[in-house]
Motif scaffolding. Structure first.
Motif, PDB file in Angstrom:
ATOM      1  N   MET A  29       0.835  -1.196   0.000  1.00 21.71           N
ATOM      2  CA  MET A  29       0.000   0.000   0.000  1.00 21.71           C
ATOM      3  C   MET A  29       0.872   1.250   0.000  1.00 21.71           C
ATOM      4  SD  MET A  29      -2.812  -1.143   2.899  1.00 21.71           S
ATOM      5  CE  MET A  29      -3.741   0.386   2.752  1.00 21.71           C
ATOM      6  N   GLU A  30       0.438   2.266  -0.685  1.00 23.46           N
ATOM      7  CA  GLU A  30       1.171   3.535  -0.691  1.00 23.46           C
ATOM      8  C   GLU A  30       0.704   4.405   0.468  1.00 23.46           C
ATOM      9  OE1 GLU A  30       1.036   5.645  -4.352  1.00 23.46           O
ATOM     10  OE2 GLU A  30       1.861   3.994  -5.555  1.00 23.46           O
ATOM     11  N   GLY A  31       1.631   5.177   1.015  1.00 24.30           N
ATOM     12  CA  GLY A  31       1.281   6.147   2.044  1.00 24.30           C
ATOM     13  C   GLY A  31       1.058   5.573   3.418  1.00 24.30           C
ATOM     14  N   VAL A  32       1.525   4.333   3.658  1.00 29.03           N
ATOM     15  CA  VAL A  32       1.326   3.715   4.968  1.00 29.03           C
ATOM     16  C   VAL A  32       2.357   4.246   5.960  1.00 29.03           C
ATOM     17  CG1 VAL A  32       1.470   1.552   6.271  1.00 29.03           C
ATOM     18  CG2 VAL A  32       0.265   1.620   4.084  1.00 29.03           C
ATOM     19  N   ILE A  33       1.887   4.568   7.154  1.00 26.61           N
ATOM     20  CA  ILE A  33       2.773   4.874   8.274  1.00 26.61           C
ATOM     21  C   ILE A  33       2.783   3.664   9.187  1.00 26.61           C
ATOM     22  CG2 ILE A  33       2.995   6.223  10.395  1.00 26.61           C
ATOM     23  CD1 ILE A  33       2.271   8.661   8.953  1.00 26.61           C
ATOM     24  N   SER A  34       3.953   3.156   9.478  1.00 20.78           N
ATOM     25  CA  SER A  34       4.046   1.959  10.308  1.00 20.78           C
ATOM     26  C   SER A  34       4.564   2.293  11.696  1.00 20.78           C
ATOM     27  CB  SER A  34       4.983   0.927   9.662  1.00 20.78           C
ATOM     28  OG  SER A  34       5.150  -0.191  10.526  1.00 20.78           O
ATOM     29  N   LEU A  35       3.875   1.769  12.697  1.00 18.65           N
ATOM     30  CA  LEU A  35       4.375   1.751  14.071  1.00 18.65           C
ATOM     31  C   LEU A  35       4.517   0.293  14.508  1.00 18.65           C
ATOM     32  CD1 LEU A  35       2.279   4.581  15.813  1.00 18.65           C
ATOM     33  CD2 LEU A  35       4.605   4.711  14.922  1.00 18.65           C
ATOM     34  N   GLY A  36       4.838  -0.550  13.529  1.00 17.97           N
ATOM     35  CA  GLY A  36       4.815  -1.975  13.789  1.00 17.97           C
ATOM     36  C   GLY A  36       6.164  -2.643  13.887  1.00 17.97           C
ATOM     37  N   VAL A  37       7.196  -2.081  13.270  1.00 15.13           N
ATOM     38  CA  VAL A  37       8.471  -2.773  13.188  1.00 15.13           C
ATOM     39  C   VAL A  37       9.279  -2.569  14.462  1.00 15.13           C
ATOM     40  CG1 VAL A  37      10.643  -2.976  11.918  1.00 15.13           C
ATOM     41  CG2 VAL A  37       8.518  -2.533  10.686  1.00 15.13           C
ATOM     42  N   GLY A  38       9.798  -3.652  15.005  1.00 15.63           N
ATOM     43  CA  GLY A  38      10.646  -3.575  16.191  1.00 15.63           C
ATOM     44  C   GLY A  38      12.103  -3.421  15.815  1.00 15.63           C
ATOM     45  N   GLU A  39      12.426  -2.300  15.197  1.00 17.54           N
ATOM     46  CA  GLU A  39      13.790  -2.078  14.721  1.00 17.54           C
ATOM     47  C   GLU A  39      14.186  -0.636  14.986  1.00 17.54           C
ATOM     48  OE1 GLU A  39      16.451  -3.179  10.858  1.00 17.54           O
ATOM     49  OE2 GLU A  39      14.396  -2.550  10.461  1.00 17.54           O
ATOM     50  N   PRO A  40      15.375  -0.411  15.559  1.00 13.08           N
ATOM     51  CA  PRO A  40      15.817   0.970  15.798  1.00 13.08           C
ATOM     52  C   PRO A  40      15.836   1.773  14.509  1.00 13.08           C
ATOM     53  CG  PRO A  40      17.251  -0.583  16.930  1.00 13.08           C
ATOM     54  CD  PRO A  40      16.358  -1.396  16.036  1.00 13.08           C
ATOM     55  N   ASP A  41      15.450   3.052  14.604  1.00  7.04           N
ATOM     56  CA  ASP A  41      15.516   3.910  13.423  1.00  7.04           C
ATOM     57  C   ASP A  41      16.863   4.624  13.346  1.00  7.04           C
ATOM     58  OD1 ASP A  41      14.986   5.564  15.625  1.00  7.04           O
ATOM     59  OD2 ASP A  41      13.980   7.058  14.400  1.00  7.04           O
ATOM     60  N   PHE A  42      17.770   4.320  14.276  1.00 10.42           N
ATOM     61  CA  PHE A  42      19.110   4.886  14.245  1.00 10.42           C
ATOM     62  C   PHE A  42      20.009   4.068  13.325  1.00 10.42           C
ATOM     63  CE2 PHE A  42      17.411   5.804  18.473  1.00 10.42           C
ATOM     64  CZ  PHE A  42      17.579   7.182  18.539  1.00 10.42           C
ATOM     65  N   LYS A  43      20.978   4.726  12.712  1.00  8.41           N
ATOM     66  CA  LYS A  43      22.023   3.998  11.990  1.00  8.41           C
ATOM     67  C   LYS A  43      22.978   3.392  13.010  1.00  8.41           C
ATOM     68  CE  LYS A  43      22.189   6.819   7.751  1.00  8.41           C
ATOM     69  NZ  LYS A  43      21.189   7.853   8.089  1.00  8.41           N
ATOM     70  N   THR A  44      23.615   2.285  12.636  1.00  3.95           N
ATOM     71  CA  THR A  44      24.685   1.750  13.465  1.00  3.95           C
ATOM     72  C   THR A  44      25.718   2.850  13.681  1.00  3.95           C
ATOM     73  OG1 THR A  44      24.381  -0.445  12.488  1.00  3.95           O
ATOM     74  CG2 THR A  44      26.449  -0.037  13.648  1.00  3.95           C
ATOM     75  N   PRO A  45      26.142   3.114  14.917  1.00  3.79           N
ATOM     76  CA  PRO A  45      27.125   4.174  15.173  1.00  3.79           C
ATOM     77  C   PRO A  45      28.321   4.101  14.233  1.00  3.79           C
ATOM     78  CG  PRO A  45      26.292   3.368  17.257  1.00  3.79           C
ATOM     79  CD  PRO A  45      25.698   2.475  16.183  1.00  3.79           C
ATOM     80  N   PHE A  46      28.821   5.277  13.838  1.00  5.57           N
ATOM     81  CA  PHE A  46      29.841   5.377  12.788  1.00  5.57           C
ATOM     82  C   PHE A  46      31.078   4.539  13.090  1.00  5.57           C
ATOM     83  CE2 PHE A  46      33.687   7.287  11.049  1.00  5.57           C
ATOM     84  CZ  PHE A  46      33.391   7.270   9.690  1.00  5.57           C
ATOM     85  N   ALA A  47      31.575   4.598  14.316  1.00  5.08           N
ATOM     86  CA  ALA A  47      32.817   3.887  14.641  1.00  5.08           C
ATOM     87  C   ALA A  47      32.664   2.379  14.449  1.00  5.08           C
ATOM     88  CB  ALA A  47      33.241   4.192  16.078  1.00  5.08           C
TER      89      ALA A  47
END
Length: 387
Positions: A29-47
């Motif tokens: 579906m287009e335009g879906v907002i998900s609050l379902g995924v159990g995954e951090p929205d942060f990138k893995t720290p640079f170092a």
């Protein structure tokens, strides 16, 4: 070819994940907002990323030992001592897996024979029951209650223990509820287990996301280290989901059998991920704190917003989920999620995906930006108005 007769009956009888159903629909579906995924929205720290890249550039791409790089196992032991007061020997008590999920699977396979019972507090993550079923064990759900903030109580445990009980899964901080077990609660559980020949599989993948105090492992309770396998990993604390790296720590005789299965099924975890994980453990404490502080802010925000919506939500003390009660809408958990998805294009997960006791609840993840959360909340408000 008659695949019904060819395929394993045991595997065919296992139900697919209740989470994936809604994600599969939402992805089309287009335009879906998900609050379902159990995954951090942060990138893995640079170092951490940089260390993984450096090892690739240097051609460090060979197999590691089956149990993982000794350098990494040593750092895991130092980390567990530093953060949680747990003492293990890197040579015999710890090994590295392909994500925490593999560690859970191997622990159950090493401990449980067909017909033996595994106690699983619910609601809880979707993998425990299917994994027990696939090895011929008997999953025994223990319904935890919202009025106890979904903690496992001594009384609930005693009601389910039998002479066939082999393992207790202790999934805290909890996915999906955000519930935690404090030291005083763990001591009550330990009273029951010290008198019996029962092992604990303590899934502590969200240990670093514990609010209002530090995480306490049941392995730190008197008499419990020798009867506990601690499972943890790098996905949540260090935002390393795609690196697929976890580990198990526990009594040497149990770890030895887990490594044997791992040896034949997997060989070893990815070495690039292992080298990156060494960097994470040595220098990643500050990154953990920064991410946990952000999650804590989102936690307070989303709990407040859902309570304002009229969907009662207790304040979770761990992980990055809330578990709102939607009974007031008159809809089942699945009906609520389906109608919300198709009418307002917001994806959340029905509580029943985490066990029958999740009926009347939904799981909502706050591992998303504040703007993302607020937009989803506004759409949910519009949906509730239509009811």
């Amino acid at each position: 070819m008659d695949y019904q007769t060819i395929l394993s009956k045991r595997v065919q009888q296992v139900k697919p994940s209740g989470i994936r159903k809604f994600f599969d629909i939402a992805n089309e579906m287009e335009g879906v907002i998900s609050l379902g995924v159990g995954e951090p929205d942060f990138k893995t720290p640079f170092a951490i990323r940089a260390e993984g890249i450096r090892t690739l550039e240097r051609g460090k791409t060979w197999y590691s030992a089956n149990a993982g790089l000794m350098e990494l196992r040593t750092e895991i032991c130092r980390y567990l001592e530093r953060r949680f007061g747990l003492s293990y020997e890197p040579k015999s008590d710890v090994f590295v897996t392909v994500g925490g999920s593999e560690a859970i699977d191997l622990c159950l396979r090493a401990l449980v024979d067909p017909g033996e019972e595994v106690l699983i507090p619910e609601p809880s993550f979707v993998c425990y029951t299917p994994l027990v079923e696939m090895i011929g064990g008997v999953p025994v759900p223990i319904e935890t209650k919202a009025e106890n903030q979904f903690r496992l109580t001594k009384e609930e445990l005693l009601e389910k223990v039998t002479d066939k009980t082999k393992v207790l899964v202790l999934p805290y901080p909890n996915n999906p509820t955000g519930g935690v077990m404090r030291k005083e609660h763990l001591e009550e559980i330990a009273e029951v287990l010290r008198e019996r020949n029962i092992m604990v599989l303590s899934d502590e993948i969200y240990a670093e996301l514990t609010y209002n105090g530090k995480h306490v492992s049941i392995a730190s309770i008197e008499g419990m280290k020798e009867r506990t396998v601690v499972v943890n990993g790098f996905s949540k604390a260090y935002a390393m989901t795609g690196w697929r790296l976890g580990y198990a720590a526990g009594p040497a005789p149990v770890i030895k059998q887990m490594v044997k299965i791992h040896q034949f099924a997997i060989m070893c975890a990815p070495t690039t991920s292992q080298y990156a994980a060494v960097e994470a453990l040595r220098n990643g404490d500050e990154s953990i704190e920064k991410m946990a502080t952000e999650y804590n802010m989102r936690r307070r925000l989303i709990v407040n917003e859902f309570n304002r919506l009229g969907l009662p939500t207790f304040e979770p003390e761990g992980a990055f989920y809330i578990f709102p009660c939607i009974k007031s809408t008159g809809l089942t958990s699945e009906e609520f999620c389906e109608k919300l998805l198709f009418s307002q294009k917001v994806a959340v997960v029905p509580g029943t995906a985490f066990g029958n006791s999740g009926e009347g609840f939904i799981r909502v993840s706050y591992s998303y930006s504040v703007n993302h959360i607020l937009e989803a909340v506004e759409r949910i408000r519009k949906f509730l108005e239509t009811l």
